[in-house]
Design a protein around this motif. Structure first.
Motif, PDB file in Angstrom:
ATOM      1  N   MET A   1      51.405  40.343  42.438  1.00  0.00           N
ATOM      2  CA  MET A   1      50.769  39.399  43.365  1.00  0.00           C
ATOM      3  C   MET A   1      49.282  39.284  43.058  1.00  0.00           C
ATOM      4  SD  MET A   1      49.943  41.247  47.024  1.00  0.00           S
ATOM      5  CE  MET A   1      51.021  42.604  46.729  1.00  0.00           C
ATOM      6  N   SER A   2      48.698  38.063  43.269  1.00  0.00           N
ATOM      7  CA  SER A   2      47.243  37.935  43.136  1.00  0.00           C
ATOM      8  C   SER A   2      46.703  36.922  44.128  1.00  0.00           C
ATOM      9  CB  SER A   2      46.859  37.535  41.701  1.00  0.00           C
ATOM     10  OG  SER A   2      47.246  36.215  41.440  1.00  0.00           O
ATOM     11  N   MET A   3      45.391  37.009  44.311  1.00  0.00           N
ATOM     12  CA  MET A   3      44.655  36.103  45.204  1.00  0.00           C
ATOM     13  C   MET A   3      43.766  35.232  44.323  1.00  0.00           C
ATOM     14  SD  MET A   3      43.033  35.225  48.105  1.00  0.00           S
ATOM     15  CE  MET A   3      41.597  34.146  48.141  1.00  0.00           C
ATOM     16  N   LEU A   4      43.846  33.909  44.511  1.00  0.00           N
ATOM     17  CA  LEU A   4      43.037  32.995  43.703  1.00  0.00           C
ATOM     18  C   LEU A   4      42.061  32.257  44.612  1.00  0.00           C
ATOM     19  CD1 LEU A   4      42.459  31.447  41.031  1.00  0.00           C
ATOM     20  CD2 LEU A   4      44.340  29.904  41.650  1.00  0.00           C
ATOM     21  N   LEU A   5      40.780  32.261  44.241  1.00  0.00           N
ATOM     22  CA  LEU A   5      39.762  31.516  44.987  1.00  0.00           C
ATOM     23  C   LEU A   5      39.305  30.331  44.152  1.00  0.00           C
ATOM     24  CD1 LEU A   5      37.707  31.218  47.359  1.00  0.00           C
ATOM     25  CD2 LEU A   5      36.136  32.607  46.004  1.00  0.00           C
ATOM     26  N   LYS A   6      39.337  29.151  44.766  1.00  0.00           N
ATOM     27  CA  LYS A   6      38.797  27.948  44.109  1.00  0.00           C
ATOM     28  C   LYS A   6      37.699  27.426  45.028  1.00  0.00           C
ATOM     29  CE  LYS A   6      40.354  23.417  42.380  1.00  0.00           C
ATOM     30  NZ  LYS A   6      39.870  22.420  43.352  1.00  0.00           N
ATOM     31  N   SER A   7      36.462  27.846  44.749  1.00  0.00           N
ATOM     32  CA  SER A   7      35.372  27.510  45.676  1.00  0.00           C
ATOM     33  C   SER A   7      34.036  27.654  44.962  1.00  0.00           C
ATOM     34  CB  SER A   7      35.467  28.408  46.915  1.00  0.00           C
ATOM     35  OG  SER A   7      34.536  28.029  47.884  1.00  0.00           O
ATOM     36  N   THR A   8      32.994  27.948  45.716  1.00  0.00           N
ATOM     37  CA  THR A   8      31.647  28.018  45.148  1.00  0.00           C
ATOM     38  C   THR A   8      31.424  29.348  44.417  1.00  0.00           C
ATOM     39  OG1 THR A   8      30.818  29.014  47.173  1.00  0.00           O
ATOM     40  CG2 THR A   8      30.699  26.609  47.025  1.00  0.00           C
ATOM     41  N   ALA A   9      30.401  29.353  43.551  1.00  0.00           N
ATOM     42  CA  ALA A   9      30.066  30.570  42.810  1.00  0.00           C
ATOM     43  C   ALA A   9      29.616  31.667  43.778  1.00  0.00           C
ATOM     44  CB  ALA A   9      28.961  30.263  41.803  1.00  0.00           C
ATOM     45  N   GLU A  10      28.922  31.269  44.864  1.00  0.00           N
ATOM     46  CA  GLU A  10      28.448  32.272  45.825  1.00  0.00           C
ATOM     47  C   GLU A  10      29.638  32.987  46.475  1.00  0.00           C
ATOM     48  OE1 GLU A  10      26.979  31.008  49.556  1.00  0.00           O
ATOM     49  OE2 GLU A  10      26.307  33.032  50.072  1.00  0.00           O
ATOM     50  N   ARG A  11      30.639  32.188  46.918  1.00  0.00           N
ATOM     51  CA  ARG A  11      31.819  32.799  47.533  1.00  0.00           C
ATOM     52  C   ARG A  11      32.527  33.712  46.537  1.00  0.00           C
ATOM     53  NH1 ARG A  11      33.259  27.961  50.495  1.00  0.00           N
ATOM     54  NH2 ARG A  11      32.733  28.369  52.656  1.00  0.00           N
ATOM     55  N   ALA A  12      32.635  33.225  45.276  1.00  0.00           N
ATOM     56  CA  ALA A  12      33.348  34.019  44.262  1.00  0.00           C
ATOM     57  C   ALA A  12      32.679  35.375  44.106  1.00  0.00           C
ATOM     58  CB  ALA A  12      33.369  33.260  42.946  1.00  0.00           C
ATOM     59  N   ASP A  13      31.366  35.373  44.082  1.00  0.00           N
ATOM     60  CA  ASP A  13      30.615  36.611  43.900  1.00  0.00           C
ATOM     61  C   ASP A  13      30.820  37.564  45.080  1.00  0.00           C
ATOM     62  OD1 ASP A  13      28.743  38.224  42.636  1.00  0.00           O
ATOM     63  OD2 ASP A  13      27.188  37.540  44.043  1.00  0.00           O
ATOM     64  N   VAL A  14      30.626  37.040  46.293  1.00  0.00           N
ATOM     65  CA  VAL A  14      30.732  37.886  47.498  1.00  0.00           C
ATOM     66  C   VAL A  14      32.180  38.349  47.699  1.00  0.00           C
ATOM     67  CG1 VAL A  14      30.493  37.887  50.014  1.00  0.00           C
ATOM     68  CG2 VAL A  14      28.747  36.776  48.589  1.00  0.00           C
ATOM     69  N   TRP A  15      33.125  37.434  47.588  1.00  0.00           N
ATOM     70  CA  TRP A  15      34.528  37.788  47.839  1.00  0.00           C
ATOM     71  C   TRP A  15      35.034  38.774  46.777  1.00  0.00           C
ATOM     72  CZ3 TRP A  15      38.234  33.557  50.059  1.00  0.00           C
ATOM     73  CH2 TRP A  15      37.622  32.930  51.144  1.00  0.00           C
ATOM     74  N   GLY A  16      34.574  38.616  45.537  1.00  0.00           N
ATOM     75  CA  GLY A  16      35.001  39.544  44.475  1.00  0.00           C
ATOM     76  C   GLY A  16      34.672  40.975  44.868  1.00  0.00           C
ATOM     77  N   ARG A  17      33.471  41.161  45.402  1.00  0.00           N
ATOM     78  CA  ARG A  17      33.068  42.525  45.826  1.00  0.00           C
ATOM     79  C   ARG A  17      33.887  42.987  47.026  1.00  0.00           C
ATOM     80  NH1 ARG A  17      28.094  41.940  47.620  1.00  0.00           N
ATOM     81  NH2 ARG A  17      27.442  40.023  46.624  1.00  0.00           N
ATOM     82  N   LEU A  18      34.133  42.069  47.975  1.00  0.00           N
ATOM     83  CA  LEU A  18      34.879  42.445  49.182  1.00  0.00           C
ATOM     84  C   LEU A  18      36.327  42.821  48.840  1.00  0.00           C
ATOM     85  CD1 LEU A  18      33.671  39.701  51.712  1.00  0.00           C
ATOM     86  CD2 LEU A  18      33.019  42.120  51.661  1.00  0.00           C
ATOM     87  N   PHE A  19      36.954  42.014  47.989  1.00  0.00           N
ATOM     88  CA  PHE A  19      38.350  42.316  47.632  1.00  0.00           C
ATOM     89  C   PHE A  19      38.437  43.639  46.875  1.00  0.00           C
ATOM     90  CE2 PHE A  19      41.628  39.190  48.703  1.00  0.00           C
ATOM     91  CZ  PHE A  19      40.864  38.238  49.357  1.00  0.00           C
TER      92      PHE A  19
ATOM     93  N   VAL B   1      39.288  34.015  40.107  1.00  0.00           N
ATOM     94  CA  VAL B   1      38.455  32.857  40.450  1.00  0.00           C
ATOM     95  C   VAL B   1      38.831  31.688  39.539  1.00  0.00           C
ATOM     96  CG1 VAL B   1      36.103  31.965  40.603  1.00  0.00           C
ATOM     97  CG2 VAL B   1      36.573  34.355  41.194  1.00  0.00           C
ATOM     98  N   TRP B   2      39.148  30.561  40.169  1.00  0.00           N
ATOM     99  CA  TRP B   2      39.477  29.339  39.441  1.00  0.00           C
ATOM    100  C   TRP B   2      38.379  29.009  38.441  1.00  0.00           C
ATOM    101  CZ3 TRP B   2      43.613  25.954  39.895  1.00  0.00           C
ATOM    102  CH2 TRP B   2      43.445  24.693  39.292  1.00  0.00           C
ATOM    103  N   PRO B   3      38.647  28.636  37.183  1.00  0.00           N
ATOM    104  CA  PRO B   3      39.962  28.294  36.627  1.00  0.00           C
ATOM    105  C   PRO B   3      40.658  29.461  35.921  1.00  0.00           C
ATOM    106  CG  PRO B   3      38.247  27.535  35.142  1.00  0.00           C
ATOM    107  CD  PRO B   3      37.538  28.205  36.293  1.00  0.00           C
ATOM    108  N   ASP B   4      40.116  30.688  36.068  1.00  0.00           N
ATOM    109  CA  ASP B   4      40.733  31.852  35.412  1.00  0.00           C
ATOM    110  C   ASP B   4      41.902  32.335  36.281  1.00  0.00           C
ATOM    111  OD1 ASP B   4      41.322  34.159  34.039  1.00  0.00           O
ATOM    112  OD2 ASP B   4      39.690  35.294  34.977  1.00  0.00           O
ATOM    113  N   ILE B   5      43.027  31.618  36.232  1.00  0.00           N
ATOM    114  CA  ILE B   5      44.093  31.870  37.210  1.00  0.00           C
ATOM    115  C   ILE B   5      45.041  32.998  36.797  1.00  0.00           C
ATOM    116  CG2 ILE B   5      44.045  29.498  38.064  1.00  0.00           C
ATOM    117  CD1 ILE B   5      46.537  28.903  36.461  1.00  0.00           C
ATOM    118  N   GLY B   6      44.957  33.460  35.551  1.00  0.00           N
ATOM    119  CA  GLY B   6      45.900  34.492  35.095  1.00  0.00           C
ATOM    120  C   GLY B   6      47.310  33.923  35.041  1.00  0.00           C
ATOM    121  N   ASP B   7      48.290  34.768  35.376  1.00  0.00           N
ATOM    122  CA  ASP B   7      49.687  34.308  35.381  1.00  0.00           C
ATOM    123  C   ASP B   7      49.917  33.519  36.677  1.00  0.00           C
ATOM    124  OD1 ASP B   7      52.363  33.904  35.474  1.00  0.00           O
ATOM    125  OD2 ASP B   7      52.938  36.014  35.261  1.00  0.00           O
TER     126      ASP B   7
END
Ligand code: NDP
Length: 308
Positions: A1-19, A30-36
């Motif tokens: 299972m994975s979580m994909l975020l398609k949003s702003t760079a700021e959210r990607a940065d903050v959420w990456g640390r939180l997750f 983080v979109w577009p690096d969606i993996g499988d």
């Protein structure tokens, strides 16, 4: 299972640390690096990519990174995918502050004083107290209820209208179409906090404005397409409405040559009334994934039939 975020760079940065800290077992992408794509079970975005199911066959939850979901075409999202909007206190606090400012500005004639200042005119008007104004909040949801409670606390005679019956201490509540006319007829400042649905598209129109007392004012914080812009222009021109404070317009951005820009009785802000802070928005999604994994319903689950 994975979580994909398609949003702003700021959210990607903050959420990456939180997750990484709070939900390390769920790989964060983080979109577009969606993996499988078959691994993606949770997608958080404002506007989802095309062909959702074809791209992510195992998607379980589509999260809106904001409070609204009107940017989603629900008819194209397969019914087994849960659609969840973001509900969190930062967004509510922002909206309460904006509406407090807007209603107070109308009460204290600030739009006129801004116009007078531009013309170098020193002319006082009688001060009217908060208790002389009846404020009506359309939409008594996550935002409408705290907004109505705060306006009541500021001394305004406050009432609200929603589809269903609500019970809010000190706030007279009206329900449904049958009570809408009475609600409007007793509202001096109308605050719109409705979601955009089939039913609310174009709801702020000539007929509705005509049901308000002459010289009423509008604070529109819902969605642009709820208002018929030409009808607003006409209502202001005719004096049926005395002022309007608009955070949303149709279209957005409002074209530079639109006549509303130059009206002294209108204040326009570029859809900034409130937004979800990156940090608390990320924690809201994390908590909702935890709830889902515990077989609990996510907070903010959208009723697909109602459209909000
Ligand atoms: P909720 O879904 O929590 O509440 C919606 C409210 O509207 C409910 O009280 C609902 O009635 C009422 N409602 C819906 N349809 C109708 C209808 N046809 N007739 C009467 N009442 C109706 O939404 P939120 O409070 O979280 O948000 C409201 C809206 O605010 C968002 O959808 C968005 O459009 C806007 N918004 C704007 C922002 C900005 O920056 N300008 C920021 C965030 C949100 P009931 O209680 O009976 O179900």
């Amino acid at each position: 299972m994975s979580m994909l975020l398609k949003s702003t760079a700021e959210r990607a940065d903050v959420w990456g640390r939180l997750f990484a800290r709070y939900l390390p077992d769920v790989p964060f992408r983080v979109w577009p690096d969606i993996g499988d794509p078959a691994e993606v079970e949770y997608l958080a975005t404002w506007v989802p990519p095309e062909n959702l199911l074809e791209q992510f066959p195992n998607l379980k939850i589509l999260f809106s990174v904001g409070a609204g979901i009107d940017q989603f075409d629900l008819s194209r999202i397969p019914p087994h995918i849960q659609v969840v909007r973001t509900i969190e206190t930062g967004l509510t606090d922002g909206m309460v502050a904006y509406v407090q400012f807007a209603v107070r500005a109308i009460q204290r004639d600030m739009l006129r004083y801004i116009h007078q200042q531009r013309q170098h005119v020193w002319q006082a008007r009688p001060v009217r107290s908060a208790s002389q104004f009846r404020v009506g909040v359309m939409g008594l949801g996550q935002l409408g209820v705290p907004v109505a409670q705060s306006l009541r606390g500021m001394g305004y005679v406050t009432q609200g209208w929603a589809r269903s019956r609500h019970d809010i201490d000190g706030v007279k509540c009206f329900a449904g179409e049958a009570e809408r006319m009475e609600f409007l007829a007793t509202t001096d400042i109308l605050v719109c906090l409705l979601p955009l649905t089939v039913e609310t598209t174009g709801i702020l129109n000539r007929d509705l404005f005509a049901q308000l007392p002459r010289g009423a004012a509008l604070v529109q914080c819902g969605r642009g397409r709820q208002m018929v812009m030409d009808d607003l222009m006409a209502a202001l021109e005719e004096g049926q409405l005395a002022a309007a404070i608009l955070d949303v317009t149709d279209p957005e951005p409002l074209p530079a040559d639109h006549p509303l820009w130059d009206r002294p009785d209108v204040l326009i802000t570029p859809h900034i009334a409130s937004s979800t802070p990156a940090e608390s928005g990320g924690m809201t999604i994390i908590n909702n994934i935890r709830r889902y994994l515990n077989n609990e319903a996510p907070v903010g689950l959208v009723d697909r039939a109602m459209g909000y």
